[in-house]
Design an enzyme around this catalytic site. Structure first.
Site, PDB file in Angstrom:
ATOM      1  N   ARG A   1       0.828  -1.224   0.000  1.00  9.60           N
ATOM      2  CA  ARG A   1       0.000   0.000   0.000  1.00  9.60           C
ATOM      3  C   ARG A   1       0.856   1.266   0.000  1.00  9.60           C
ATOM      4  NH1 ARG A   1      -1.989  -3.606  -1.299  1.00  9.60           N
ATOM      5  NH2 ARG A   1      -3.519  -4.890  -0.250  1.00  9.60           N
TER       6      ARG A   1
ATOM      7  N   SER B   1     -10.041   0.865   3.819  1.00  8.17           N
ATOM      8  CA  SER B   1      -9.357   0.616   5.092  1.00  8.17           C
ATOM      9  C   SER B   1      -8.768   1.902   5.650  1.00  8.17           C
ATOM     10  CB  SER B   1      -8.210  -0.376   4.888  1.00  8.17           C
ATOM     11  OG  SER B   1      -8.731  -1.601   4.440  1.00  8.17           O
TER      12      SER B   1
ATOM     13  N   GLU C   1      -3.754   4.197   6.370  1.00  9.83           N
ATOM     14  CA  GLU C   1      -3.633   3.853   4.945  1.00  9.83           C
ATOM     15  C   GLU C   1      -4.236   4.973   4.102  1.00  9.83           C
ATOM     16  OE1 GLU C   1      -4.517  -0.209   3.868  1.00  9.83           O
ATOM     17  OE2 GLU C   1      -5.434   0.414   1.986  1.00  9.83           O
TER      18      GLU C   1
HETATM   19  C1  LIG Z   1     -15.510   0.423  -0.230  1.00 10.34           C
HETATM   20  C2  LIG Z   1     -14.023   0.550  -0.471  1.00 10.34           C
HETATM   21  C3  LIG Z   1     -13.260  -0.584  -0.548  1.00 10.34           C
HETATM   22  C4  LIG Z   1     -11.880  -0.489  -0.758  1.00 10.34           C
HETATM   23  N1  LIG Z   1     -11.144  -1.629  -0.821  1.00 10.34           N
HETATM   24  C5  LIG Z   1      -9.811  -1.551  -1.059  1.00 10.34           C
HETATM   25  C6  LIG Z   1      -9.036  -2.749  -1.170  1.00 10.34           C
HETATM   26  O1  LIG Z   1      -9.515  -3.854  -1.080  1.00 10.34           O
HETATM   27  N2  LIG Z   1      -7.702  -2.613  -1.405  1.00 10.34           N
HETATM   28  C7  LIG Z   1      -7.103  -1.394  -1.538  1.00 10.34           C
HETATM   29  O2  LIG Z   1      -5.889  -1.335  -1.767  1.00 10.34           O
HETATM   30  N3  LIG Z   1      -7.828  -0.252  -1.420  1.00 10.34           N
HETATM   31  C8  LIG Z   1      -9.157  -0.303  -1.197  1.00 10.34           C
HETATM   32  N4  LIG Z   1      -9.892   0.840  -1.079  1.00 10.34           N
HETATM   33  C9  LIG Z   1      -9.210   2.152  -1.119  1.00 10.34           C
HETATM   34  C10 LIG Z   1      -9.115   2.784  -2.493  1.00 10.34           C
HETATM   35  O3  LIG Z   1     -10.189   2.376  -3.323  1.00 10.34           O
HETATM   36  C11 LIG Z   1      -7.789   2.458  -3.192  1.00 10.34           C
HETATM   37  O4  LIG Z   1      -6.676   2.902  -2.444  1.00 10.34           O
HETATM   38  C12 LIG Z   1      -7.718   3.096  -4.580  1.00 10.34           C
HETATM   39  O5  LIG Z   1      -6.584   2.622  -5.265  1.00 10.34           O
HETATM   40  C13 LIG Z   1      -7.668   4.619  -4.544  1.00 10.34           C
HETATM   41  O6  LIG Z   1      -7.844   5.064  -5.865  1.00 10.34           O
HETATM   42  P1  LIG Z   1      -8.495   6.481  -6.168  1.00 10.34           P
HETATM   43  O7  LIG Z   1      -8.436   6.693  -7.639  1.00 10.34           O
HETATM   44  O8  LIG Z   1      -9.832   6.613  -5.548  1.00 10.34           O
HETATM   45  O9  LIG Z   1      -7.430   7.431  -5.453  1.00 10.34           O
HETATM   46  P2  LIG Z   1      -7.732   8.671  -4.508  1.00 10.34           P
HETATM   47  O10 LIG Z   1      -8.379   8.200  -3.271  1.00 10.34           O
HETATM   48  O11 LIG Z   1      -8.399   9.731  -5.266  1.00 10.34           O
HETATM   49  O12 LIG Z   1      -6.232   9.107  -4.184  1.00 10.34           O
HETATM   50  C14 LIG Z   1      -5.398   8.283  -3.399  1.00 10.34           C
HETATM   51  C15 LIG Z   1      -3.948   8.821  -3.544  1.00 10.34           C
HETATM   52  O13 LIG Z   1      -3.522   8.611  -4.880  1.00 10.34           O
HETATM   53  C16 LIG Z   1      -3.132   9.844  -5.476  1.00 10.34           C
HETATM   54  N5  LIG Z   1      -3.540   9.770  -6.890  1.00 10.34           N
HETATM   55  C17 LIG Z   1      -4.755   9.425  -7.381  1.00 10.34           C
HETATM   56  N6  LIG Z   1      -4.719   9.417  -8.731  1.00 10.34           N
HETATM   57  C18 LIG Z   1      -3.457   9.787  -9.090  1.00 10.34           C
HETATM   58  C19 LIG Z   1      -2.785   9.987 -10.330  1.00 10.34           C
HETATM   59  N7  LIG Z   1      -3.406   9.797 -11.508  1.00 10.34           N
HETATM   60  N8  LIG Z   1      -1.500  10.380 -10.302  1.00 10.34           N
HETATM   61  C20 LIG Z   1      -0.846  10.580  -9.120  1.00 10.34           C
HETATM   62  N9  LIG Z   1      -1.432  10.418  -7.926  1.00 10.34           N
HETATM   63  C21 LIG Z   1      -2.713  10.015  -7.907  1.00 10.34           C
HETATM   64  C22 LIG Z   1      -3.881  10.908  -4.698  1.00 10.34           C
HETATM   65  O14 LIG Z   1      -3.241  12.160  -4.776  1.00 10.34           O
HETATM   66  C23 LIG Z   1      -3.850  10.324  -3.296  1.00 10.34           C
HETATM   67  O15 LIG Z   1      -2.632  10.617  -2.684  1.00 10.34           O
HETATM   68  C24 LIG Z   1     -11.270   0.776  -0.883  1.00 10.34           C
HETATM   69  C25 LIG Z   1     -12.067   1.931  -0.818  1.00 10.34           C
HETATM   70  C26 LIG Z   1     -13.428   1.818  -0.612  1.00 10.34           C
HETATM   71  C27 LIG Z   1     -14.253   3.076  -0.552  1.00 10.34           C
END
Ligand SMILES: Cc1cc2nc3c(=O)[nH]c(=O)nc-3n(C[C@H](O)[C@H](O)[C@H](O)COP(=O)(O)OP(=O)(O)OC[C@H]3O[C@@H](n4cnc5c(N)ncnc54)[C@H](O)[C@@H]3O)c2cc1C
Length: 291
Positions: free
Chosen positions: A160, A209, A280
């Site tokens: 992560r 998480s 996380e």
């Molecule tokens: C119901 C639920 C279940 C989940 N289950 C999991 C799971 O099983 N495993 C897991 O690992 N995570 C899980 N997550 C957390 C989350 O979905 C992941 O971490 C996901 O990868 C975040 O992606 P995002 O596009 O929403 O990023 P964001 O939440 O928008 O951003 C997260 C980070 O990434 C950076 N970022 C985003 N896009 C870019 C880009 N294009 N370039 C540079 N930086 C960027 C942001 O600046 C920030 O620092 C879950 C979330 C929810 C709500």
């Protein structure tokens, strides 16, 4: 192209909290992204990216910088042989759908990760034994100084975590998959989703998480459950009654409410188990989580 001013981030996070971004830009192509990064440098403004905001807590008093949300060409998905080429703003769900249609397996683990590929790379997101590092061939990372392709090793992907820093934008990814029958992919995804539904809140506003699993026999969720925190509420935020490593927006939560819950969870885990829980979830803006 000038970014919009004072755009509420609550609309861009799955928890539904967060004050305004000083600037919000929606670049739709690589040249537009590069132009916005140069604009930010000229204005001496820090750049952040929001994907689906599914792992994000944004400060209630907002974010003083340029927040980018990748769109258009930067959110499309294509298939080329055994490779998925996707914009950094493309949803995992769309990548998985295209992979299944093309008979490509290996990305099933992402079925319940509601984010974008860019967020997946930043977090090295994973579940059920799979993670981005296993399927990512390379990612095109863009800064105000230019663009380059980085491998998982160069991105420093570990549990992560990546070594990416704000100002580095994941504009495109290549995921190397392997042939697999669409029906098998469908069945595995259905089984993983059923497991997820049984153990975690699936129809609530959360950010996934809250804490990474500590170096302990108990997972963060089990530890916080044993600390009696299931259903514990502060303001509009509550620790999920279903899984104690999730925070739900029960009713008009603020980021401050969520942070207060996190501080209490950390305090109890330290007191009862001597564990130091590390968050996380990613913070955007001036956020201070008490030690
Ligand atoms: C119901 C639920 C279940 C989940 N289950 C999991 C799971 O099983 N495993 C897991 O690992 N995570 C899980 N997550 C957390 C989350 O979905 C992941 O971490 C996901 O990868 C975040 O992606 P995002 O596009 O929403 O990023 P964001 O939440 O928008 O951003 C997260 C980070 O990434 C950076 N970022 C985003 N896009 C870019 C880009 N294009 N370039 C540079 N930086 C960027 C942001 O600046 C920030 O620092 C879950 C979330 C929810 C709500």
């Amino acid at each position: 192209m000038k970014p919009e001013e004072n755009v509420p981030l609550a609309k861009h996070t799955t928890l539904g909290t967060g004050g305004p971004a000083r600037w919000l830009g929606r670049p739709e192509s690589l040249p537009e992204l590069e132009e916005m990064l140069r604009w930010a440098r000229e204005h001496e403004t820090q750049v952040y990216v929001v994907g689906l905001g599914s792992n994000m807590l944004a400060a209630d008093d907002g974010v003083d910088g340029l927040v980018l949300r990748l769109a258009g060409d930067l959110a499309t998905v294509g298939v080329d042989g055994d490779t998925i080429r996707a914009g950094g703003g493309a949803a995992n769900a769309v990548c998985l759908h295209r992979a299944r249609e093309a008979g490509l397996g290996g990305f099933e683990f992402a079925c319940a990760i509601p984010g974008t590929t860019g967020g997946g790379v930043w977090m090295n997101a994973g579940a059920y034994g799979g993670e981005f590092a296993q399927v990512l061939e390379k990612a095109r990372v863009v800064t105000a100084d230019g663009a380059g392709w980085l491998t998982p090793t160069e991105l420093g992907l570990t549990y992560r975590h990546s070594s990416l820093r704000h100002g580095q934008v994941v504009a495109e990814v290549e995921l190397r998959l392997r042939p697999r029958a669409p029906q098998e992919i469908k069945e595995e995804v259905a089984a993983l989703n059923a497991r997820r539904k049984e153990a975690q809140p699936t129809n609530k506003r959360t950010f996934g998480s809250v804490f990474k699993n500590p170096d302990h026999e108990l997972t963060a969720g089990r530890m916080l459950e044993a600390c009696g925190l299931r259903g514990f509420r502060i303001g509009g935020a509550q620790i999920s009654p279903k899984h104690a490593n999730f925070i739900e927006n029960a009713d008009g939560a603020t980021t401050a409410d969520a942070l207060a819950l996190m501080a209490e969870a950390r305090r109890r885990a330290r007191e009862q188990y001597g564990a130091d829980l590390r968050h996380e979830v990613e913070f955007l803006g001036a956020i201070d989580l008490p030690e």
